[in-house]
Write an enzyme that holds these catalytic residues in place. Structure first.
Site: not given
Ligand code: DX5
Ligand code: ZN
Length: 219
Positions: A7, A32, A34, A136, A174
């Site tokens: 991401s 990815h 966000d 999530m 995620d």
């Molecule tokens: C959070 C996002 C994620 C985020 C994950 O709302 O949807 O995609 O980038 O970050 P990490 O891997 O650092 O938890």
């Molecule tokens: Zn995400």
């Protein structure tokens, strides 16, 4: 073998082009994106204009994770910007089935994401249309949070429903994915691991090894 979807939320935006190129050279599978609106989640990121600009930097598919209210309004713009996969949150939609149909009609892969508190009971009724189910494993809005353990059970349930109903969606996870949590996520049945801070927290030269190690766990 697990697919890796870094991401760019955690990328260095002053070097965004290099960061995106490092996703491709690392051997990861997807980019990815966000997308946050400051309404559905307490943070704002970027929109379709930026996505369109970065599209030529890589051949990897763009996996857009829309953390926005009224996602249907923006789906055509993200499609036009070159996203191959668009995921909306179940919590944002009164008519989730219709929204997934809409994404599919545009010729894209369609995904549904659920917040940590949302159960998967609805999946038998819309899972036939889905290419992706995104669990999530943190509360959406920020990178660098800790993995919420109940996500593992949800991954398993989503895999059970897929099996029972004969569906084909991939299960993506995620939030809080790192060396410590990866084995559990893979064991629970994840097909795709989204990685923000873990991937971009490493120097570019170490990212190929990270991806290789992650894929080796799932062999
Ligand atoms: C959070 C996002 C994620 C985020 C994950 O709302 O949807 O995609 O980038 O970050 P990490 O891997 O650092 O938890
Ligand atoms: Zn995400």
């Amino acid at each position: 073998m697990i697919k890796i979807a870094p991401s760019i939320l955690s990328a260095d935006f002053l070097k965004l082009a290099d960061e995106i190129k490092s996703i491709e050279t690392s051997g990861a599978d997807l980019v990815h994106l966000d997308i946050m609106d400051g309404h559905f989640v307490p943070n704002i990121t970027f929109g379709p204009m930026i996505v369109k600009q970065i599209r030529p930097l890589t051949k990897l598919p763009f996996d857009a994770h829309l953390m926005i209210s009224n996602p249907t309004q923006f789906i055509p713009q993200f499609a036009d910007a070159g996203c191959e996969m668009i995921t909306v949150h179940a919590e944002t939609e009164q008519h989730l089935h219709r929204t997934i149909q809409f994404i599919k009609k545009l010729g894209l892969k369609a995904g549904i994401s659920v917040n940590p508190h949302t159960a998967v009971d609805f999946l038998p009724y819309v899972g036939d249309l889905c290419d992706l189910f995104l669990v999530m494993s943190v509360n959406p809005g920020f990178g660098g949070q800790e993995y919420i353990k109940s996500a593992s059970e949800k991954i398993r349930k989503a895999a059970e429903i897929r099996e029972k109903c004969g569906f084909n969606y991939e299960i993506s996870v995620d939030g809080g994915v790192n060396a410590k949590t990866l084995p559990e996520i893979i064991k629970a049945g994840a097909d795709i691991a989204v990685m923000g801070s873990y991937f971009f927290g490493k120097p570019a030269a170490e990212r190929s090894e990270l991806v290789r190690n992650a894929k080796n766990i799932s062999k």
